[in-house]
Design a protein around this motif. Structure first.
Motif, PDB file in Angstrom:
ATOM      1  N   GLU A  85       0.836  -1.205   0.000  1.00  0.00           N
ATOM      2  CA  GLU A  85       0.000   0.000   0.000  1.00  0.00           C
ATOM      3  C   GLU A  85       0.872   1.258   0.000  1.00  0.00           C
ATOM      4  O   GLU A  85       0.580   2.226  -0.697  1.00  0.00           O
ATOM      5  N   ILE A  86       1.926   1.241   0.796  1.00  0.00           N
ATOM      6  CA  ILE A  86       2.820   2.395   0.881  1.00  0.00           C
ATOM      7  C   ILE A  86       3.525   2.611  -0.453  1.00  0.00           C
ATOM      8  O   ILE A  86       3.598   3.740  -0.958  1.00  0.00           O
ATOM      9  N   ILE A  87       4.024   1.538  -1.037  1.00  0.00           N
ATOM     10  CA  ILE A  87       4.706   1.635  -2.331  1.00  0.00           C
ATOM     11  C   ILE A  87       3.734   2.111  -3.406  1.00  0.00           C
ATOM     12  O   ILE A  87       4.058   2.985  -4.217  1.00  0.00           O
ATOM     13  N   GLY A  88       2.529   1.574  -3.414  1.00  0.00           N
ATOM     14  CA  GLY A  88       1.525   1.992  -4.397  1.00  0.00           C
ATOM     15  C   GLY A  88       1.192   3.463  -4.276  1.00  0.00           C
ATOM     16  O   GLY A  88       1.081   4.178  -5.284  1.00  0.00           O
ATOM     17  N   ASP A  89       1.051   3.943  -3.054  1.00  0.00           N
ATOM     18  CA  ASP A  89       0.757   5.360  -2.844  1.00  0.00           C
ATOM     19  C   ASP A  89       1.913   6.222  -3.332  1.00  0.00           C
ATOM     20  O   ASP A  89       1.707   7.225  -4.015  1.00  0.00           O
ATOM     21  N   TYR A  90       3.124   5.820  -2.998  1.00  0.00           N
ATOM     22  CA  TYR A  90       4.294   6.578  -3.427  1.00  0.00           C
ATOM     23  C   TYR A  90       4.380   6.610  -4.956  1.00  0.00           C
ATOM     24  O   TYR A  90       4.607   7.658  -5.556  1.00  0.00           O
ATOM     25  N   MET A  91       4.169   5.507  -5.601  1.00  0.00           N
ATOM     26  CA  MET A  91       4.292   5.436  -7.060  1.00  0.00           C
ATOM     27  C   MET A  91       3.200   6.236  -7.772  1.00  0.00           C
ATOM     28  O   MET A  91       3.400   6.694  -8.897  1.00  0.00           O
ATOM     29  N   ARG A  92       2.052   6.458  -7.134  1.00  0.00           N
ATOM     30  CA  ARG A  92       1.013   7.301  -7.734  1.00  0.00           C
ATOM     31  C   ARG A  92       1.520   8.731  -7.938  1.00  0.00           C
ATOM     32  O   ARG A  92       1.022   9.458  -8.798  1.00  0.00           O
ATOM     33  N   SER A  93       2.521   9.142  -7.153  1.00  0.00           N
ATOM     34  CA  SER A  93       3.093  10.481  -7.325  1.00  0.00           C
ATOM     35  C   SER A  93       3.690  10.649  -8.713  1.00  0.00           C
ATOM     36  O   SER A  93       3.626  11.729  -9.295  1.00  0.00           O
ATOM     37  N   ALA A 123      11.039   3.668  -4.231  1.00  0.00           N
ATOM     38  CA  ALA A 123      10.030   3.148  -3.299  1.00  0.00           C
ATOM     39  C   ALA A 123      10.599   2.027  -2.435  1.00  0.00           C
ATOM     40  O   ALA A 123      10.370   1.997  -1.219  1.00  0.00           O
ATOM     41  N   ASP A 124      11.322   1.105  -3.055  1.00  0.00           N
ATOM     42  CA  ASP A 124      11.901   0.018  -2.263  1.00  0.00           C
ATOM     43  C   ASP A 124      12.937   0.546  -1.274  1.00  0.00           C
ATOM     44  O   ASP A 124      13.044   0.043  -0.156  1.00  0.00           O
ATOM     45  N   ARG A 125      13.694   1.565  -1.684  1.00  0.00           N
ATOM     46  CA  ARG A 125      14.682   2.182  -0.779  1.00  0.00           C
ATOM     47  C   ARG A 125      13.982   2.816   0.430  1.00  0.00           C
ATOM     48  O   ARG A 125      14.424   2.671   1.566  1.00  0.00           O
ATOM     49  N   ILE A 126      12.881   3.510   0.156  1.00  0.00           N
ATOM     50  CA  ILE A 126      12.106   4.106   1.258  1.00  0.00           C
ATOM     51  C   ILE A 126      11.659   3.012   2.224  1.00  0.00           C
ATOM     52  O   ILE A 126      11.804   3.155   3.445  1.00  0.00           O
ATOM     53  N   MET A 127      11.136   1.924   1.696  1.00  0.00           N
ATOM     54  CA  MET A 127      10.654   0.848   2.563  1.00  0.00           C
ATOM     55  C   MET A 127      11.808   0.215   3.343  1.00  0.00           C
ATOM     56  O   MET A 127      11.650  -0.121   4.520  1.00  0.00           O
ATOM     57  N   LEU A 155      12.126   3.023 -11.144  1.00  0.00           N
ATOM     58  CA  LEU A 155      11.820   3.991 -10.080  1.00  0.00           C
ATOM     59  C   LEU A 155      11.309   3.298  -8.823  1.00  0.00           C
ATOM     60  O   LEU A 155      11.648   3.683  -7.707  1.00  0.00           O
ATOM     61  N   ARG A 156      10.481   2.286  -9.007  1.00  0.00           N
ATOM     62  CA  ARG A 156       9.983   1.554  -7.838  1.00  0.00           C
ATOM     63  C   ARG A 156      11.146   0.929  -7.083  1.00  0.00           C
ATOM     64  O   ARG A 156      11.252   1.061  -5.874  1.00  0.00           O
ATOM     65  N   ARG A 157      12.031   0.264  -7.802  1.00  0.00           N
ATOM     66  CA  ARG A 157      13.175  -0.383  -7.137  1.00  0.00           C
ATOM     67  C   ARG A 157      14.120   0.635  -6.504  1.00  0.00           C
ATOM     68  O   ARG A 157      14.580   0.444  -5.385  1.00  0.00           O
ATOM     69  N   CYS A 158      14.427   1.707  -7.230  1.00  0.00           N
ATOM     70  CA  CYS A 158      15.425   2.675  -6.749  1.00  0.00           C
ATOM     71  C   CYS A 158      14.878   3.617  -5.687  1.00  0.00           C
ATOM     72  O   CYS A 158      15.626   4.071  -4.832  1.00  0.00           O
TER      73      CYS A 158
END
Length: 170
Positions: free
Chosen positions: A128-136, A160-164, A155-158
């Motif tokens: 959910e967190i990654i999905g919300d971030y990627m909507r940006s 969103a995944d880093r944030i998580m 971008l997700r790997r570099c």
């Protein structure tokens, strides 16, 4: 709520000034009561409002009431300076009532991290967190998994995944 900065003393572009008015109106409409701005120092914010250059009204009203926390957060949200400022901002947030608005220059990485952390603390799943971030990326650049799967996944790997990873303490 989260957004790109509703004001930036260093940005005098006409398009940005017009955007300020829209964001101000949306904040008032949605009853925002506290803002965390991760772009401007307290001194920059004070000087900006005193200069009379701000075309809006609502965030300045919140600022005058003491309902804006502002500081320059570094882009590296894994570093000690970011963590210290984050702790200060979280303490300020806990002393205020919402609705809240979290913002940085683009409303993406620093704001995404801050909001991701809040979502994690509230029990949101990583997906959910990654999905919300990627909507940006969709809202800012029109980038979705469907429009450009390769760029989206990078971008997700570099990002969103880093944030998580950082939120999880890795």
């Amino acid at each position: 709520y989260r957004s790109l900065a509703s004001f930036d003393p260093l940005n005098t572009e006409p398009v940005f000034r017009k955007r300020q008015k829209y964001l101000d109106a949306l904040m008032e409409r949605d009853g925002i009561r506290f803002v965390i701005n991760m772009t401007c120092s307290p001194q920059q914010m004070k000087e900006f409002f005193e200069s009379g250059e701000y075309d809006g009204f609502y965030i300045q009203k919140l600022y005058n009431e003491g309902n804006v926390f502002s500081d320059v957060f570094p882009v590296d949200f894994s570093g000690p300076l970011f963590r210290n400022r984050l702790a200060e901002a979280l303490r300020a947030l806990m002393r205020q009532s919402g609705p809240y608005l979290i913002q940085c220059k683009a409303g993406l990485d620093r704001t995404g991290f801050f909001c991701g952390l809040l979502a994690a603390l509230a029990g949101a799943e990583a997906s959910e967190i990654i999905g919300d971030y990627m909507r940006s990326f969709d809202s800012l650049f029109g980038l979705t998994r469907e429009s450009d799967p390769e760029k989206y996944d990078v971008l997700r790997r570099c990002q969103a995944d880093r944030i998580m990873d950082i939120i999880a303490g890795h």
